[in-house]
Design a protein around this motif. Structure first.
Motif, mmCIF file in Angstrom:
data_model
loop_
_atom_site.group_PDB
_atom_site.id
_atom_site.type_symbol
_atom_site.label_atom_id
_atom_site.label_comp_id
_atom_site.label_asym_id
_atom_site.label_seq_id
_atom_site.Cartn_x
_atom_site.Cartn_y
_atom_site.Cartn_z
ATOM 1 N N GLY A 138 0.825 -1.200 0.000
ATOM 2 C CA GLY A 138 0.000 0.000 0.000
ATOM 3 C C GLY A 138 0.860 1.252 0.000
ATOM 4 O O GLY A 138 1.791 1.376 -0.804
ATOM 5 N N PRO A 139 0.608 2.175 0.915
ATOM 6 C CA PRO A 139 1.367 3.419 0.942
ATOM 7 C C PRO A 139 2.715 3.292 1.643
ATOM 8 O O PRO A 139 3.503 4.230 1.643
ATOM 9 C CB PRO A 139 0.450 4.366 1.724
ATOM 10 C CG PRO A 139 -0.248 3.461 2.673
ATOM 11 C CD PRO A 139 -0.475 2.171 1.912
ATOM 12 N N ASP A 140 2.995 2.144 2.264
ATOM 13 C CA ASP A 140 4.287 1.939 2.915
ATOM 14 C C ASP A 140 5.279 1.480 1.855
ATOM 15 O O ASP A 140 5.194 0.365 1.339
ATOM 16 C CB ASP A 140 4.190 0.875 4.014
ATOM 17 C CG ASP A 140 3.358 1.342 5.198
ATOM 18 O OD1 ASP A 140 3.372 2.561 5.481
ATOM 19 O OD2 ASP A 140 2.701 0.511 5.837
ATOM 20 N N VAL A 141 6.239 2.344 1.533
ATOM 21 C CA VAL A 141 7.135 2.093 0.410
ATOM 22 C C VAL A 141 8.572 1.955 0.895
ATOM 23 O O VAL A 141 9.044 2.730 1.725
ATOM 24 C CB VAL A 141 7.044 3.239 -0.626
ATOM 25 C CG1 VAL A 141 7.988 2.974 -1.794
ATOM 26 C CG2 VAL A 141 5.617 3.402 -1.122
ATOM 27 N N GLY A 142 9.265 0.955 0.376
ATOM 28 C CA GLY A 142 10.667 0.741 0.706
ATOM 29 C C GLY A 142 10.964 -0.743 0.850
ATOM 30 O O GLY A 142 10.055 -1.563 1.011
ATOM 31 N N THR A 143 12.229 -1.088 0.808
ATOM 32 C CA THR A 143 12.607 -2.496 0.891
ATOM 33 C C THR A 143 12.278 -3.107 2.251
ATOM 34 O O THR A 143 12.149 -4.325 2.359
ATOM 35 C CB THR A 143 14.101 -2.675 0.610
ATOM 36 O OG1 THR A 143 14.864 -1.868 1.533
ATOM 37 C CG2 THR A 143 14.445 -2.267 -0.819
ATOM 38 N N SER A 144 12.123 -2.286 3.271
ATOM 39 C CA SER A 144 11.779 -2.834 4.589
ATOM 40 C C SER A 144 10.342 -3.347 4.627
ATOM 41 O O SER A 144 9.951 -4.042 5.564
ATOM 42 C CB SER A 144 11.978 -1.780 5.692
ATOM 43 O OG SER A 144 11.060 -0.718 5.573
ATOM 44 N N TYR A 145 9.558 -3.016 3.586
ATOM 45 C CA TYR A 145 8.173 -3.483 3.503
ATOM 46 C C TYR A 145 8.020 -4.563 2.431
ATOM 47 O O TYR A 145 6.916 -4.857 1.986
ATOM 48 C CB TYR A 145 7.240 -2.316 3.204
ATOM 49 C CG TYR A 145 7.297 -1.225 4.248
ATOM 50 C CD1 TYR A 145 6.751 -1.426 5.507
ATOM 51 C CD2 TYR A 145 7.935 -0.010 3.977
ATOM 52 C CE1 TYR A 145 6.823 -0.435 6.476
ATOM 53 C CE2 TYR A 145 8.015 0.983 4.947
ATOM 54 C CZ TYR A 145 7.453 0.763 6.183
ATOM 55 O OH TYR A 145 7.533 1.735 7.153
ATOM 56 N N ARG A 146 9.121 -5.160 2.023
ATOM 57 C CA ARG A 146 9.071 -6.151 0.959
ATOM 58 C C ARG A 146 8.422 -7.452 1.431
ATOM 59 O O ARG A 146 8.334 -7.730 2.620
ATOM 60 C CB ARG A 146 10.469 -6.438 0.418
ATOM 61 C CG ARG A 146 11.429 -7.154 1.385
ATOM 62 C CD ARG A 146 12.818 -7.214 0.766
ATOM 63 N NE ARG A 146 13.801 -7.913 1.581
ATOM 64 C CZ ARG A 146 14.537 -7.346 2.532
ATOM 65 N NH1 ARG A 146 14.351 -6.061 2.829
ATOM 66 N NH2 ARG A 146 15.447 -8.058 3.201
ATOM 67 N N SER A 147 7.988 -8.232 0.467
ATOM 68 C CA SER A 147 7.424 -9.547 0.738
ATOM 69 C C SER A 147 8.568 -10.558 0.746
ATOM 70 O O SER A 147 9.304 -10.675 -0.239
ATOM 71 C CB SER A 147 6.404 -9.912 -0.348
ATOM 72 O OG SER A 147 5.958 -11.243 -0.190
#
Length: 232
Positions: A138-147
């Motif tokens: 969603g609006p959380d962007v960056g590699t720390s939010y990757r699957s």
């Protein structure tokens, strides 16, 4: 996105949604991705056996991932934390710079006589997050939010790799699965205020919009595996 900014963004979204009369639509949009067909039972899975095993998943903000898995029967404990980087950079302030290699992750402790690794994967892909979004949720962007799936042994790697291939062959998502399957080098507990965050802060706008729908989706899609969780 830091905690304060995350809350501010979702407060604005909720106000806008209410004004437009679309709060229900907004909530559903932040739940599990729309699947063309229900996610299948894994064809390759570990055998049920007594004991205690651990699994580590990353699917965006760890608040929501933890809130899902702590409501699954057979799961005995969960921790929000960081995986993918080093111990020296495993702090929230550093991870949110998107320079550490860490992903916000959840360690799931489970009883494999009651739920298998493959069943956990099915929940992860069905209601835990959208596996087609690259380096974001969603609006959380960056590699720390990757699957990502961080496996701790070859059996977990085999089951996870096979299930992703099974899902891709079934074409149940509207996009390509981008979930990483990578060895777990270390899991580092997040700060105490992140633990049980969704349960402890049910009225937080971010929790209401992003995470509450995931819990309701778990209850609807997997009623036989749903358990009530009231925190510790």
């Amino acid at each position: 996105m830091n905690t304060t900014l995350r809350t501010a963004v979702y407060t604005a979204l909720i106000l806008a949604a209410v004004f437009l009369g679309y709060r229900g639509i907004l909530s559903r949009a932040q739940a599990a991705p729309l699947l063309k067909t229900p996610a299948p039972v894994p064809q390759v899975d570990e055998a049920a056996h007594p004991g205690r095993e651990k699994a580590v998943f990353a699917g965006g903000c760890f608040w929501g991932t933890q809130s899902v898995f702590q409501r699954v029967k057979g799961v005995t404990a969960t921790k929000a934390g960081y995986a993918g980087g080093s111990a020296a950079t495993a702090t929230y302030d550093q991870v949110t710079t998107e320079t550490t290699g860490h992903a916000e992750s959840v360690e799931v402790v489970y009883d494999p006589s009651k739920i298998t690794y493959g069943q956990l994967l099915r929940i992860f892909f069905t209601v835990g997050h959208d596996p087609t979004q690259l380096n974001r949720q969603g609006p959380d962007v960056g590699t720390s939010y990757r699957s990502a799936i961080f496996y701790s042994n070859e059996e977990q790697k085999k089951v996870a790799t096979a299930y992703i291939a099974q899902l891709e062959a079934a074409h149940i998502f509207h996009g390509k699965i981008v979930t990483e399957v990578t060895p777990l080098k270390g899991f580092y507990d997040a700060e105490s205020y992140h633990q049980d965050y969704a349960t402890n802060n049910p009225n937080n706008p971010y929790i209401q919009v992003c995470d509450r729908p995931k819990i309701e989706a778990l209850r609807a899609e997997f009623p036989e595996l749903f358990q009530t969780y009231k925190g510790k």
